[in-house]
Design a protein around this motif. Structure first.
Motif, PDB file in Angstrom:
ATOM      1  N   LEU A 269      41.796  39.768  29.925  1.00 32.79           N
ATOM      2  CA  LEU A 269      42.429  39.379  28.645  1.00 32.79           C
ATOM      3  C   LEU A 269      41.251  39.563  27.409  1.00 32.79           C
ATOM      4  CD1 LEU A 269      44.859  38.291  27.113  1.00 32.79           C
ATOM      5  CD2 LEU A 269      44.339  35.547  27.450  1.00 32.79           C
ATOM      6  N   SER A 270      39.870  39.089  27.552  1.00 30.82           N
ATOM      7  CA  SER A 270      38.586  38.717  26.787  1.00 30.82           C
ATOM      8  C   SER A 270      38.558  40.068  26.325  1.00 30.82           C
ATOM      9  CB  SER A 270      37.351  38.449  26.699  1.00 30.82           C
ATOM     10  OG  SER A 270      37.362  39.078  28.708  1.00 30.82           O
ATOM     11  N   ARG A 271      38.756  41.614  26.895  1.00 33.44           N
ATOM     12  CA  ARG A 271      38.304  42.852  27.097  1.00 33.44           C
ATOM     13  C   ARG A 271      39.746  43.381  26.404  1.00 33.44           C
ATOM     14  NH1 ARG A 271      38.012  42.993  32.641  1.00 33.44           N
ATOM     15  NH2 ARG A 271      39.432  44.579  32.399  1.00 33.44           N
ATOM     16  N   ARG A 272      40.663  43.134  26.047  1.00 37.49           N
ATOM     17  CA  ARG A 272      41.683  43.768  25.919  1.00 37.49           C
ATOM     18  C   ARG A 272      42.922  43.146  24.642  1.00 37.49           C
ATOM     19  NH1 ARG A 272      42.250  48.407  26.649  1.00 37.49           N
ATOM     20  NH2 ARG A 272      44.951  48.304  26.552  1.00 37.49           N
ATOM     21  N   LEU A 273      41.706  41.864  23.945  1.00 36.93           N
ATOM     22  CA  LEU A 273      42.466  41.064  23.144  1.00 36.93           C
ATOM     23  C   LEU A 273      42.107  41.915  21.504  1.00 36.93           C
ATOM     24  CD1 LEU A 273      44.213  38.685  21.786  1.00 36.93           C
ATOM     25  CD2 LEU A 273      42.066  36.992  22.138  1.00 36.93           C
ATOM     26  N   PRO A 274      40.795  42.123  22.192  1.00 39.07           N
ATOM     27  CA  PRO A 274      40.296  42.609  20.044  1.00 39.07           C
ATOM     28  C   PRO A 274      41.283  44.384  19.717  1.00 39.07           C
ATOM     29  CG  PRO A 274      38.298  41.553  21.335  1.00 39.07           C
ATOM     30  CD  PRO A 274      39.173  41.893  22.893  1.00 39.07           C
ATOM     31  N   LEU A 275      41.394  44.548  20.710  1.00 41.14           N
ATOM     32  CA  LEU A 275      41.970  45.671  20.105  1.00 41.14           C
ATOM     33  C   LEU A 275      43.256  45.130  19.949  1.00 41.14           C
ATOM     34  CD1 LEU A 275      42.265  49.108  20.061  1.00 41.14           C
ATOM     35  CD2 LEU A 275      43.017  49.369  22.411  1.00 41.14           C
ATOM     36  N   TYR A 276      44.062  44.559  20.624  1.00 43.89           N
ATOM     37  CA  TYR A 276      45.443  43.956  19.906  1.00 43.89           C
ATOM     38  C   TYR A 276      45.605  43.362  18.567  1.00 43.89           C
ATOM     39  CZ  TYR A 276      47.228  46.454  24.142  1.00 43.89           C
ATOM     40  OH  TYR A 276      48.180  47.555  25.123  1.00 43.89           O
ATOM     41  N   PHE A 277      44.606  42.790  18.546  1.00 43.82           N
ATOM     42  CA  PHE A 277      43.608  42.387  17.288  1.00 43.82           C
ATOM     43  C   PHE A 277      44.085  42.575  16.571  1.00 43.82           C
ATOM     44  CE2 PHE A 277      41.822  39.080  14.257  1.00 43.82           C
ATOM     45  CZ  PHE A 277      42.193  37.952  14.353  1.00 43.82           C
ATOM     46  N   THR A 278      43.505  43.388  16.208  1.00 47.87           N
ATOM     47  CA  THR A 278      43.229  44.319  15.441  1.00 47.87           C
ATOM     48  C   THR A 278      44.056  45.751  15.009  1.00 47.87           C
ATOM     49  OG1 THR A 278      41.381  44.986  15.490  1.00 47.87           O
ATOM     50  CG2 THR A 278      41.770  46.235  14.142  1.00 47.87           C
ATOM     51  N   VAL A 279      44.934  46.259  16.143  1.00 40.33           N
ATOM     52  CA  VAL A 279      46.003  46.896  15.284  1.00 40.33           C
ATOM     53  C   VAL A 279      47.101  46.528  15.084  1.00 40.33           C
ATOM     54  CG1 VAL A 279      47.042  47.053  17.580  1.00 40.33           C
ATOM     55  CG2 VAL A 279      46.849  49.046  16.540  1.00 40.33           C
ATOM     56  N   ASN A 280      47.500  45.215  15.238  1.00 41.65           N
ATOM     57  CA  ASN A 280      48.076  44.169  15.063  1.00 41.65           C
ATOM     58  C   ASN A 280      47.958  43.617  13.351  1.00 41.65           C
ATOM     59  OD1 ASN A 280      50.734  43.989  16.688  1.00 41.65           O
ATOM     60  ND2 ASN A 280      48.959  43.594  18.175  1.00 41.65           N
ATOM     61  N   CYS A 281      47.097  43.840  12.512  1.00 42.16           N
ATOM     62  CA  CYS A 281      46.657  43.454  11.696  1.00 42.16           C
ATOM     63  C   CYS A 281      47.709  44.673  10.555  1.00 42.16           C
ATOM     64  CB  CYS A 281      45.463  44.022  11.342  1.00 42.16           C
ATOM     65  SG  CYS A 281      44.558  42.427  11.583  1.00 42.16           S
ATOM     66  N   LEU A 282      46.987  45.857  11.247  1.00 49.84           N
ATOM     67  CA  LEU A 282      47.955  46.973  10.256  1.00 49.84           C
ATOM     68  C   LEU A 282      49.391  47.051  10.687  1.00 49.84           C
ATOM     69  CD1 LEU A 282      47.143  50.154   9.173  1.00 49.84           C
ATOM     70  CD2 LEU A 282      47.515  51.086  12.091  1.00 49.84           C
ATOM     71  N   ARG A 283      49.451  46.539  11.750  1.00 52.51           N
ATOM     72  CA  ARG A 283      51.553  46.727  12.132  1.00 52.51           C
ATOM     73  C   ARG A 283      52.018  45.711  11.120  1.00 52.51           C
ATOM     74  NH1 ARG A 283      54.742  43.702  16.095  1.00 52.51           N
ATOM     75  NH2 ARG A 283      56.424  44.931  16.382  1.00 52.51           N
ATOM     76  N   GLU A 325      38.016  44.463   5.091  1.00 46.76           N
ATOM     77  CA  GLU A 325      36.720  43.907   5.595  1.00 46.76           C
ATOM     78  C   GLU A 325      36.284  43.108   6.643  1.00 46.76           C
ATOM     79  OE1 GLU A 325      33.697  45.699   3.657  1.00 46.76           O
ATOM     80  OE2 GLU A 325      35.299  46.589   2.215  1.00 46.76           O
ATOM     81  N   ASN A 326      37.139  42.423   6.744  1.00 47.97           N
ATOM     82  CA  ASN A 326      37.073  40.944   6.975  1.00 47.97           C
ATOM     83  C   ASN A 326      37.515  41.469   9.167  1.00 47.97           C
ATOM     84  OD1 ASN A 326      35.142  39.142   6.013  1.00 47.97           O
ATOM     85  ND2 ASN A 326      37.545  39.154   4.566  1.00 47.97           N
ATOM     86  N   TYR A 327      38.397  42.016   8.670  1.00 48.52           N
ATOM     87  CA  TYR A 327      39.311  42.335  10.829  1.00 48.52           C
ATOM     88  C   TYR A 327      39.030  43.954  10.767  1.00 48.52           C
ATOM     89  CZ  TYR A 327      40.961  37.200   9.113  1.00 48.52           C
ATOM     90  OH  TYR A 327      40.861  36.186   9.064  1.00 48.52           O
ATOM     91  N   VAL A 328      38.667  44.379  10.100  1.00 48.37           N
ATOM     92  CA  VAL A 328      38.675  46.336  10.610  1.00 48.37           C
ATOM     93  C   VAL A 328      36.944  46.373  11.013  1.00 48.37           C
ATOM     94  CG1 VAL A 328      39.164  48.269  10.414  1.00 48.37           C
ATOM     95  CG2 VAL A 328      40.813  47.100   9.939  1.00 48.37           C
ATOM     96  N   ARG A 329      36.404  46.333   9.480  1.00 49.37           N
ATOM     97  CA  ARG A 329      34.710  46.710   9.985  1.00 49.37           C
ATOM     98  C   ARG A 329      34.455  45.248  10.509  1.00 49.37           C
ATOM     99  NH1 ARG A 329      34.939  49.852   3.567  1.00 49.37           N
ATOM    100  NH2 ARG A 329      35.817  50.827   4.400  1.00 49.37           N
ATOM    101  N   LYS A 330      34.334  44.450  11.042  1.00 53.84           N
ATOM    102  CA  LYS A 330      33.386  43.692  11.063  1.00 53.84           C
ATOM    103  C   LYS A 330      34.152  42.787  12.318  1.00 53.84           C
ATOM    104  CE  LYS A 330      31.777  41.250   7.179  1.00 53.84           C
ATOM    105  NZ  LYS A 330      32.359  39.923   6.327  1.00 53.84           N
ATOM    106  N   ASP A 331      33.879  42.192  13.699  1.00 52.36           N
ATOM    107  CA  ASP A 331      34.573  42.176  15.012  1.00 52.36           C
ATOM    108  C   ASP A 331      34.747  40.679  14.152  1.00 52.36           C
ATOM    109  OD1 ASP A 331      34.862  41.373  17.596  1.00 52.36           O
ATOM    110  OD2 ASP A 331      33.444  42.262  18.374  1.00 52.36           O
ATOM    111  N   PHE A 332      36.075  40.193  14.503  1.00 52.75           N
ATOM    112  CA  PHE A 332      36.499  38.900  13.872  1.00 52.75           C
ATOM    113  C   PHE A 332      36.286  38.317  15.076  1.00 52.75           C
ATOM    114  CE2 PHE A 332      40.101  36.024  13.129  1.00 52.75           C
ATOM    115  CZ  PHE A 332      39.390  35.141  12.939  1.00 52.75           C
ATOM    116  N   LEU A 333      36.736  38.534  16.221  1.00 52.98           N
ATOM    117  CA  LEU A 333      36.222  37.813  17.480  1.00 52.98           C
ATOM    118  C   LEU A 333      35.224  37.667  18.308  1.00 52.98           C
ATOM    119  CD1 LEU A 333      39.631  38.888  19.063  1.00 52.98           C
ATOM    120  CD2 LEU A 333      39.515  36.337  17.818  1.00 52.98           C
ATOM    121  N   ALA A 334      33.644  38.005  17.966  1.00 52.66           N
ATOM    122  CA  ALA A 334      32.811  37.856  18.236  1.00 52.66           C
ATOM    123  C   ALA A 334      32.301  37.195  18.554  1.00 52.66           C
ATOM    124  CB  ALA A 334      31.469  38.941  17.874  1.00 52.66           C
TER     125      ALA A 334
END
Length: 334
Positions: A269-283, A325-334
């Motif tokens: 989950l920790s590896r896969r969540l950032p990817l889905y978090f970002t692509v769902n912003c686009l969705r 700026e805050n969810y695509v260009r930055k790692d929000f979950l870092a």
């Protein structure tokens, strides 16, 4: 009240009444429950049992399915053992109708109900996938979301009345999110995901059992797809003005993992969540762009003034720049 005469006549017929155990000749009283973008919903009382039921009439398919209502019915049957979804009672594909139990509760409050939401999703995701499950399973779910976004946003690009500033921001989001490892294989367990985890789709009952409703677009995927959508600003902002902080997101994930327990492996989950978090912003923003154009078309069958106001908020350049700026260009979950 149902005003369409063909529908009203069918609801008095034995073909509708008999499978529900309702005596022939019974005239049911239907009350409007809610209007979505692709469904009409009504409540009625079973005259024998007294149980309150929901009649759902499908008017279109976001998934481009010929038999949308049967797809939804199948998902509800597969998830019945979770105890967290409406119990389906009857499906009439030729009439695009579904009857299910009515459930009490209020919309989820992101400030007070996140513990309950974690338990709901843990119970749903932990349901074993049936051997002959008919739900669609994308080979690369994140890539499938991205491709869906491309299809949706094109409707806005092609619109003569599209705002040039909004178009430029959408194109930048599409380009930068397209560079993510969307097709990367995953070793996460497969489960049934809802894909539309907005606060209004939760029914929170503090005195009983809370549920997740609206199973219009379920898929077979990995838990991170649902969680990435649920926690993203494109989902939390939809029915509220809430945008979660990184600490709130991390706290929810901890509660979700604890609720899952030993029912499912959450190590990916920790590896896969950032990817889905970002692509769902686009969705979220591309769906709003498509829906905004649809809402502006004359003769649209279903309209909702609250939805229209929210669509405009999502297409505000300030909101789109915040996502960029805050969810695509930055790692929000870092």
């Amino acid at each position: 009240m149902i005003h369409s005469e063909p529908i009203a006549s069918f609801l008095k017929s034995e073909a509708f009444l008999s499978p529900l155990g309702i005596p022939a000749g019974t005239e049911l009283a239907f009350c409007t429950l809610g209007q979505g973008e692709y469904n009409l919903n009504y409540t009625f009382d079973h005259p024998v049992t007294g149980q309150k039921l929901v009649l759902r009439i499908n008017t279109g398919s976001q998934m481009h399915l010929e038999d949308q209502i049967s797809y939804e019915f199948s998902a509800l049957k597969d998830l019945e053992s979770s105890g967290r979804t409406p119990r389906p009672l009857l499906c009439i594909p030729e009439k695009k109708m579904l009857v299910m139990e009515w459930l009490p509760g209020k919309a989820l409050d992101y400030r007070t109900d996140m513990d309950i939401a974690a338990r709901i999703l843990a119970d749903i995701h932990s349901v074993p996938v049936p051997e002959h499950c008919r739900l669609i399973r994308p080979a690369a779910p994140a890539q499938a979301i991205y491709e869906e976004c491309l299809e949706m946003v094109q409707h806005y690009y092609d619109w003569e009345e599209a705002d040039p500033t909004v178009t430029d921001l959408l194109k930048t989001l599409v380009e930068e999110i397209g560079r993510l490892p969307l097709s990367e294989p995953s070793d996460a367990p497969v489960c049934i995901v809802n894909t539309e985890l907005n606060s209004g789709n939760f029914l929170i009952d503090h005195e009983g059992v809370s549920h997740l409703i609206d199973w219009e677009k379920p898929l077979l995927s990995e838990p991170a797809q649902d969680l990435g959508h649920f926690l993203s600003p494109s989902a939390t902002f939809w029915k509220t003005d809430v945008i979660l902080t990184p600490a709130e997101v991390k706290n929810f994930i901890q509660k979700y993992i604890a609720a899952v327990g030993d029912r499912m492996d959450c190590s990916a989950l920790s590896r896969r969540l950032p990817l889905y978090f970002t692509v769902n912003c686009l969705r979220g923003v591309t769906w709003c762009a498509m829906a905004y154009r649809e809402y502006c078309q004359p003769g649209r069958q279903l309209t909702n003034s609250d939805t229209f106001r929210k669509l405009k908020a999502y297409l505000d350049p300030a909101y789109l720049r915040n996502i960029l700026e805050n969810y695509v260009r930055k790692d929000f979950l870092a």
